[in-house]
Design an enzyme around this catalytic site. Structure first.
Site, PDB file in Angstrom:
ATOM      1  N   LYS A   1     -13.853  14.945  14.614  1.00  0.00           N
ATOM      2  CA  LYS A   1     -13.404  14.449  13.309  1.00  0.00           C
ATOM      3  C   LYS A   1     -14.360  14.672  12.116  1.00  0.00           C
ATOM      4  O   LYS A   1     -14.155  15.569  11.340  1.00  0.00           O
ATOM      5  CB  LYS A   1     -13.005  12.992  13.450  1.00  0.00           C
ATOM      6  CG  LYS A   1     -11.753  12.854  14.349  1.00  0.00           C
ATOM      7  CD  LYS A   1     -10.831  11.753  13.933  1.00  0.00           C
ATOM      8  CE  LYS A   1      -9.445  11.945  14.511  1.00  0.00           C
ATOM      9  NZ  LYS A   1      -9.260  11.433  15.868  1.00  0.00           N
TER      10      LYS A   1
ATOM     11  N   ASP B   1     -16.621   8.713  23.946  1.00  0.00           N
ATOM     12  CA  ASP B   1     -15.762   9.449  23.022  1.00  0.00           C
ATOM     13  C   ASP B   1     -16.038   8.902  21.622  1.00  0.00           C
ATOM     14  O   ASP B   1     -15.482   7.873  21.228  1.00  0.00           O
ATOM     15  CB  ASP B   1     -14.296   9.275  23.426  1.00  0.00           C
ATOM     16  CG  ASP B   1     -13.340   9.986  22.472  1.00  0.00           C
ATOM     17  OD1 ASP B   1     -13.803  10.472  21.412  1.00  0.00           O
ATOM     18  OD2 ASP B   1     -12.138  10.043  22.781  1.00  0.00           O
TER      19      ASP B   1
ATOM     20  N   TYR C   1      -7.673   5.596  23.340  1.00  0.00           N
ATOM     21  CA  TYR C   1      -6.998   6.841  22.957  1.00  0.00           C
ATOM     22  C   TYR C   1      -8.022   7.976  23.004  1.00  0.00           C
ATOM     23  O   TYR C   1      -9.104   7.856  22.424  1.00  0.00           O
ATOM     24  CB  TYR C   1      -6.411   6.745  21.539  1.00  0.00           C
ATOM     25  CG  TYR C   1      -5.892   8.086  21.054  1.00  0.00           C
ATOM     26  CD1 TYR C   1      -4.632   8.545  21.448  1.00  0.00           C
ATOM     27  CD2 TYR C   1      -6.677   8.920  20.262  1.00  0.00           C
ATOM     28  CE1 TYR C   1      -4.165   9.787  21.040  1.00  0.00           C
ATOM     29  CE2 TYR C   1      -6.217  10.170  19.857  1.00  0.00           C
ATOM     30  CZ  TYR C   1      -4.960  10.592  20.252  1.00  0.00           C
ATOM     31  OH  TYR C   1      -4.506  11.828  19.867  1.00  0.00           O
TER      32      TYR C   1
HETATM   33  C1  LIG Z   1      -8.705  11.882  17.119  1.00  0.00           C
HETATM   34  C2  LIG Z   1      -9.302  11.505  18.419  1.00  0.00           C
HETATM   35  C3  LIG Z   1      -9.230  12.356  19.532  1.00  0.00           C
HETATM   36  C4  LIG Z   1      -8.470  13.662  19.507  1.00  0.00           C
HETATM   37  O1  LIG Z   1      -8.984  14.578  18.588  1.00  0.00           O
HETATM   38  P1  LIG Z   1      -8.056  15.786  18.075  1.00  0.00           P
HETATM   39  O2  LIG Z   1      -8.972  16.585  17.216  1.00  0.00           O
HETATM   40  O3  LIG Z   1      -6.926  15.171  17.339  1.00  0.00           O
HETATM   41  O4  LIG Z   1      -7.608  16.542  19.281  1.00  0.00           O
HETATM   42  C5  LIG Z   1      -9.845  11.945  20.695  1.00  0.00           C
HETATM   43  N1  LIG Z   1     -10.507  10.779  20.770  1.00  0.00           N
HETATM   44  C6  LIG Z   1     -10.609   9.943  19.720  1.00  0.00           C
HETATM   45  C7  LIG Z   1     -11.375   8.670  19.859  1.00  0.00           C
HETATM   46  C8  LIG Z   1      -9.996  10.272  18.511  1.00  0.00           C
HETATM   47  O5  LIG Z   1     -10.073   9.428  17.477  1.00  0.00           O
END
Ligand SMILES: *Cc1c(COP(=O)(O)O)cnc(C)c1O
Length: 426
Positions: free
Chosen positions: A271, A239, A145
């Site tokens: 985050k 990521d 994701y």
């Molecule tokens: C939450 C998340 C995203 C997206 O971040 P947003 O601030 O919600 O746009 C992308 N990659 C990972 C692994 C995430 O946990």
């Protein structure tokens, strides 16, 4: 706390995330949050088991972050970041460069995780274009994701249910199994060899795939991915939007275990970057990537610039959050949470309908034989805790500052709710 007025609580004008607005019950009215507690308008509190989508790593309303943001508010809440710069952003970029592995040392700021991923994808494609190569595809992993915007969605597992309606609108990428077994490794190697001339980068969530079901893999798998990318000269994007800042027990998941870490070419952070107080993200590049954009040709520059890029309030919050990682024993707290969750969630393994129990850092997961774990959400609120099961999992990802007793309340709520569910399922 005495009950507070909630005449504002209506769904006439707000549109909620991931929500069927026709059938949703009204959300809970929140009037405050501090430490590991969310305070509701009816005077009750919930113990937070998921730290507001894994952001509030120091707990809510931490006085050090609040003071830093308040001081910044007095001097410079915002100014554009093109042609102008400010101390909080430059200091934050330098601190991230010092903390991140290898020479990940050039930070491009934005305001959300999805946008940080979009930026990484664009950087990867343009990295090659600036060197005369047209490589426009990305290899991503099943169960991954990476965000909800169209580019980030294109590298999110199509089976995840996040983007069923958008097939015709998103770029077509290449999906692979995480190369854990020898067979999967051979297949991944074959895929890279076959597509290397059109593939700009591989994107991975190091060690933990988050919103795709809190699935874990080991540092050896990550090291294999890095080595395979090197062999085929493809960039690697990490990521770490969920895993960054301690969630897996290391400051960054890329650091692996006992020196077995990797250095990606690009890393995405968001985050917990501001300790969960303000929206901010960073896409950080190695010197090799950065240098591919530095030339005498204007068109080699990276053409991207979010309006609120490097917002000073958010950067001040992030600097204060990094202070707390320096001053307070956050990673030891994560290790203690890991041990306690392991002990207290493990008994769930014996319950009917439980497929797996797993813990990594401050992430504890009970995986169920259903895809409708979200129906268990009200049972947690009834027990005074905030836990948000989705897909086939009930999981905890609490603030790192949570007390032993509060964490025990969370784990026993998980065991109780899962036991009750197992008894009643047909
Ligand atoms: C939450 C998340 C995203 C997206 O971040 P947003 O601030 O919600 O746009 C992308 N990659 C990972 C692994 C995430 O946990």
């Amino acid at each position: 706390m005495p009950p507070a007025a909630t005449s504002w609580l209506t769904l006439d004008h707000v549109w909620l995330p991931y929500t069927q607005m026709a059938t949703t019950p009204p959300p809970l009215a929140v009037v405050g949050a501090s430490g590991s507690r969310i305070e509701l308008a009816d005077g009750s509190t919930l113990i937070d088991g998921i730290a507001s989508w894994w952001t509030a790593c120091h707990g809510y309303n931490h006085p050090h972050i609040r003071a830093a943001v308040a001081a910044q508010l007095d001097t410079l809440p915002h100014v554009m970041f093109a042609g102008l710069a400010h101390e909080p952003a430059c200091t934050l970029a330098a601190r991230l460069a010092a903390l991140l592995p290898g020479d990940l040392s050039h930070a491009f700021f934005s305001e959300s995780g999805s946008v940080a991923v979009e930026i990484a994808l664009k950087m990867a494609v343009q990295f090659w274009r600036n060197q005369g190569q047209d490589r426009h595809r990305i290899i991503a992993f099943h169960h991954g994701y990476h965000g909800d915007t169209l580019g980030a969605l294109s590298v999110t597992d199509p089976a995840s249910g996040f983007h069923d309606a958008f097939a015709g609108y998103r770029a077509v990428q290449i999906f692979a199994e995480l190369p854990r077994t020898l067979a999967e490794r051979a297949e991944f190697e074959r895929l890279l060899a076959a597509h290397r001339h059109e593939v700009a980068a591989v994107i991975v969530e190091p060690l933990v795939q988050g919103a795709g079901g809190m699935r874990f893999h080991d540092a050896a798998t990550l090291a294999f991915i890095r080595a395979a990318c090197d062999r085929h000269d493809v960039l690697l994007i990490a990521d770490e939007i969920m895993t960054g800042f301690g969630r897996t027990g290391r400051l960054f998941a890329c650091q692996g275990d006992a020196g077995a870490g990797i250095v990606p070419d690009l890393i995405c952070l968001s985050k917990a970057l501001t300790g969960g107080t303000l929206p901010l993200a960073a896409t950080v590049a190695t010197t090799r990537v950065f240098d591919a954009f530095r030339s005498a040709r204007t068109e080699d520059a990276f053409m991207h610039g979010p309006t609120f890029m490097a917002n000073p309030l958010a950067c001040a919050a992030a600097n204060a959050s990094l202070d707390l990682f320096e001053r307070e024993p956050r990673l030891q707290q994560v290790a203690a949470i890991e041990g306690q969750m392991h002990t207290e969630l493990e008994p769930c393994r014996e319950l009917p309908g439980v497929l797996d129990v797993r813990v990594s850092g401050a992430i504890g997961v009970v995986q169920l034989a259903t895809t409708e774990a979200s129906t268990l959400r009200p049972a947690f609120v009834e027990r005074g805790v905030w836990v948000r099961p989705f897909g086939d999992i009930v999981y905890l990802a609490p603030p790192f500052t949570i007390g032993r007793d509060d964490l025990a309340t969370l784990t026993s709520a998980v065991c109780d709710v899962v036991r009750d569910w197992g008894r009643t399922r047909g």
